[in-house]
Design an enzyme around this catalytic site. Sequence first.
Site, short mmCIF file in Angstrom:
data_model
loop_
_atom_site.label_atom_id
_atom_site.label_comp_id
_atom_site.label_asym_id
_atom_site.label_seq_id
_atom_site.Cartn_x
_atom_site.Cartn_y
_atom_site.Cartn_z
N HIS A 84 1.16 -1.28 -0.04
CA HIS A 84 0.11 0.22 -0.36
C HIS A 84 0.79 1.04 0.03
O HIS A 84 0.69 2.20 -0.46
CB HIS A 84 -0.94 -0.07 1.39
CG HIS A 84 -2.02 -1.41 0.81
ND1 HIS A 84 -2.70 -1.35 0.68
CD2 HIS A 84 -1.72 -2.04 2.61
CE1 HIS A 84 -2.87 -2.58 0.95
NE2 HIS A 84 -3.17 -2.80 1.68
N HIS A 109 5.63 6.96 6.23
CA HIS A 109 5.35 6.59 5.24
C HIS A 109 4.25 7.25 3.88
O HIS A 109 4.31 8.69 3.90
CB HIS A 109 4.27 5.32 5.52
CG HIS A 109 2.95 5.80 5.84
ND1 HIS A 109 2.38 5.81 6.88
CD2 HIS A 109 1.64 6.96 5.10
CE1 HIS A 109 1.14 6.57 7.09
NE2 HIS A 109 1.09 6.73 6.41
N HIS A 111 2.25 9.69 0.81
CA HIS A 111 1.23 9.05 -0.54
C HIS A 111 1.55 9.93 -1.38
O HIS A 111 2.24 10.53 -1.28
CB HIS A 111 -0.24 9.38 0.26
CG HIS A 111 -0.18 9.21 1.24
ND1 HIS A 111 -0.80 7.87 1.74
CD2 HIS A 111 0.01 9.05 3.00
CE1 HIS A 111 -1.35 7.48 2.66
NE2 HIS A 111 -0.47 8.26 3.54
N GLU A 122 -2.88 13.44 0.88
CA GLU A 122 -4.26 13.18 1.70
C GLU A 122 -5.09 14.58 2.07
O GLU A 122 -6.16 14.51 1.39
CB GLU A 122 -4.01 12.46 2.39
CG GLU A 122 -3.63 10.89 1.85
CD GLU A 122 -3.64 9.37 3.03
OE1 GLU A 122 -3.16 10.03 3.89
OE2 GLU A 122 -4.33 9.21 2.14
N HIS A 135 3.64 11.30 6.29
CA HIS A 135 3.18 11.01 6.98
C HIS A 135 4.36 10.78 8.72
O HIS A 135 4.91 9.02 8.47
CB HIS A 135 1.83 10.04 7.20
CG HIS A 135 0.08 10.66 6.71
ND1 HIS A 135 -0.58 9.91 6.33
CD2 HIS A 135 0.57 12.62 6.23
CE1 HIS A 135 -1.29 10.92 5.48
NE2 HIS A 135 -0.78 11.76 5.64
N THR A 217 -5.93 6.86 8.04
CA THR A 217 -5.83 6.33 6.47
C THR A 217 -6.15 5.99 5.84
O THR A 217 -6.74 6.37 4.49
CB THR A 217 -5.21 8.31 5.39
OG1 THR A 217 -3.48 7.65 5.46
CG2 THR A 217 -5.27 9.62 6.31
N THR A 218 -6.11 4.87 6.35
CA THR A 218 -6.18 3.62 5.84
C THR A 218 -6.59 2.13 6.96
O THR A 218 -6.93 3.02 7.95
CB THR A 218 -4.62 3.10 5.24
OG1 THR A 218 -3.79 2.98 6.94
CG2 THR A 218 -3.96 3.30 4.32
#
Length: 338
Positions: A84, A109, A111, A122, A135, A217-218
Site C-alpha cells: 500500500h 510512510h 502518499h 491526502e 506521514h 487514512t487506511t
Amino acid sequence: MLLAFILLHSFYQTLAAKGGAHWSYDAHSQETWPEAYPDCGLKAQSPIDIQMGSVQYDPSLPPIEPEGYRNPGSDPFALTNNGHTVQMSLAEGMNLHGLPNIYTAVQLHFHWGSKGSSGGSEHLIDGQAFPGELHVVHFNSEKYANVSEAMHHPDGLAVLGIFLEVGKMENPAYNNIFNQVDKIQYAGEEDTVSPFNIRNLLPEHLGHYFRYNGSLTTPPCYQSVLWTVFHQPVQISAAQIEKLQKSVYSSKAGSSTPQSLVDTFRHPQLLNGRVVFSSFPAGPSGYSAGEIVAIVFGVLMGCAALFLTGWIVAKRTRARSMQDQKGVVFTSSSRRAV
Ligand SMILES: *[C@@H]1O[C@H](CO)[C@@H](O)[C@H](O)[C@H]1NC(C)=O
Ligand SMILES: *[C@@H]1O[C@H](CO)[C@@H](O)[C@H](O)[C@H]1NC(C)=O
C-alpha cells in the site's frame, strides 16, 4: 454494464470480507472500505480538505518540538513495501513535544499520485492537492505500551502530515529513502536504510500547522489520531517524486500482472462539525500571511497618500485665500490711496 458493476462489487465485497489484506485505493474500493472495516464509515475520518476561510486560529498552539530526530541512534531503519505504501520504521528515541502528551515515533510512510497527475497528497488545502504527502506516525507513550494498543484509543496516536511539493532542487534528505526504493519494488519486500537526520525531512517552520481530530487514512481507519498538518510544504525534485510513481508495485514479485503502486491517497472525508484549528492566523479565503501583510501595508500607504493629498490641497487653498485676502487688502488700500 450494470451486471459488470454488480459482479465487480461482489468481488470486492468478498475480498474485503476475507479479513481484509485486500483493500485498495481505486475509487470503487474506497467506497467499500466500511464493509470490512466499519470504523472507515464513522464521522471523524481523515484526510480532510482544509478550508483556509473556516479554520479557527488558536494562538495557544505551540510549535512542534521533535526530540532525537537529528541523531536517531545507530540501528538501521527497516524499509518496507507493504503493498500500500513505502514505509520506514523509526527508532525508539524519537519523541514529539508540544502536544497534550509525549508521543514516540513509530514509522513514516508516503502518499503519492501518478506521473502527469497533479494529485497525490491526502489532505487538501482549499480543494488543492499537493504531489505527495509524508506521514510520521507516533503513539502516546505516556499512556500506552505500544502502537498496537494505542491505536484503539482516541488519544492514542499523533501523526505529522508534510506536503511534498515539486521544485527545481533535489532534496538530499529524501534520497536516504528514495535511493533504496528500487530494492523494495514488490509487495512484501524489505531493505534497510542507514540512520540519518530525520528532522531534515520536516519543513523548516514547525510553528505553522493545522490541528484536528481524525483517523488513520487506511483501513482499519481507527479514530485515534491527533493530526498536525504543516502549512509549509517541503520541496523535492520531479525525479524524486517519480521514484515513488514509477518503481514501486502493489503486487508481489513474479506476478504475471504487475500492478504499479500509484495514486495512494484516500479521498477527503466530511468534517461533520469538527473544527480545524490553526497555530497561525490563516486569514479568510486563502490569503497567506504574506498577502495579508501586503494588503495591510497597501491600505496604510493608501491612507497616507490620501492624507498627504488632503494636506497639500488644504495648504494650497489656505495659501490662495491668504493671497486673495492680501489682494483685497492691497486693492482696498490702493483705492483708499486714490
Ligand atoms: C502491546 O502492549 C500490550 C499491552 O501491554 C501487549 O499485550 C501487547 O502484546 C503489545 N504488543 C506488541 C506488538 O508489542
Ligand atoms: C480532540 O478531541 C478531544 C476529546 O474530545 C478534545 O478534548 C480536543 O479538544 C479535540 N482536539 C481538537 C484539536 O479538536
